[in-house]
Design an enzyme around this catalytic site. Sequence first.
Site, short mmCIF file in Angstrom:
data_model
loop_
_atom_site.label_atom_id
_atom_site.label_comp_id
_atom_site.label_asym_id
_atom_site.label_seq_id
_atom_site.Cartn_x
_atom_site.Cartn_y
_atom_site.Cartn_z
N SER A 83 45.35 44.83 24.99
CA SER A 83 44.97 45.18 25.07
C SER A 83 43.99 44.96 25.42
O SER A 83 44.28 44.95 27.33
CB SER A 83 44.51 47.01 24.40
OG SER A 83 43.74 47.83 24.68
N ASP B 84 53.15 54.49 27.79
CA ASP B 84 51.85 53.86 27.67
C ASP B 84 50.55 54.79 28.42
O ASP B 84 51.12 54.93 29.54
CB ASP B 84 51.27 52.45 28.15
CG ASP B 84 49.34 52.38 27.71
OD1 ASP B 84 48.54 53.24 27.09
OD2 ASP B 84 49.57 50.75 27.21
N HIS C 183 50.94 51.97 23.92
CA HIS C 183 50.19 51.39 23.87
C HIS C 183 50.09 50.05 23.35
O HIS C 183 49.47 48.82 23.11
CB HIS C 183 48.66 51.99 24.37
CG HIS C 183 47.98 50.71 24.78
ND1 HIS C 183 47.18 50.70 25.66
CD2 HIS C 183 47.35 50.56 23.94
CE1 HIS C 183 46.27 49.46 25.53
NE2 HIS C 183 45.58 49.73 24.71
#
Length: 310
Positions: free
Chosen positions: A179, A225, A257
Amino acid sequence: MQQHLPSGDISPRRHRMSKSRSRTVKLGVAAAAATAALVTALMPGAQAADNPYERGPAPSTSSIEASRGPYATSQTSVSSLSVRGFGGGTIYYPTSTSDGTFGAVAISPGFTAYQSSIAWLGPRLASQGFVVFTIDTNTTADQPASRGDQLLAALDYLTGSSSVRSRIDSSRLGVMGHSMGGGGTLEAAKDRPSLQAAIPLTGWNTDKTWPEVKTPTLVIGADGDTVAPVATHSEPFYTSLPSSLDKAYLELRGATHFTPNSSNTTIAKYSISWLKRFIDNDTRYEQFLCPLPSAGLTIAEYRGNCPHTS
């Protein structure tokens, strides 16, 4: 009557002696070559003379998909109070020193997350022959540029001050992150071109273009995601990397994600192959990256340049 041989002819006796000497010389040369070959074969590391950084046995699909590789590992905690520039973490490393030094990888978690969110990668990668540092960041809200700086600070600590520094080849380093840590991975690669490999995992960054990156980069995105959609993050990250760079884009199928926060065979398989190929320059792993992997149950798409140039 004495027989005279024509001028230039060799007597039978001299001819036999010449042939004998020739055989002796040939046998001597062959023996010398055999001895040299034997000595070379017995020299430590002779088999790896072409690539002194190869570590571990020849790989197979099952070996890179396994939850653990050929090396036994240990780990040590690093307190945030004992370091500067990042928030401490955990170092995972092969316990054996018989193979010499290893390449090293620092890994950053994502926004609001701690090292525990990417801890599964520590022993998984270390058991394949790397020193791995999963880090905590200074604050859980640190942005990608800061996380990039912290990844580099963690590598500097690993190679300069850590208890395992003697096990590391400081010229063979890489970065990974999830991330915002994935965005930080790109930042670190941009800031330190000497890095050998970078792998952003469902990365997030407001900067979408990375033409400055000179580090071989594997961008991993997820088709489901919604936090960092591939159309606005991983895909532009990948396409903006220089066309001359060794690079690849892996889009996970049926993933979100947060897929990199749990043990994942596809992420591990291609991350191990990428790190081995570019940190260790181990071309035995090229077979898993080129030809490009096909789409399937766990891969929605895979792009890249083959064959690799570095």
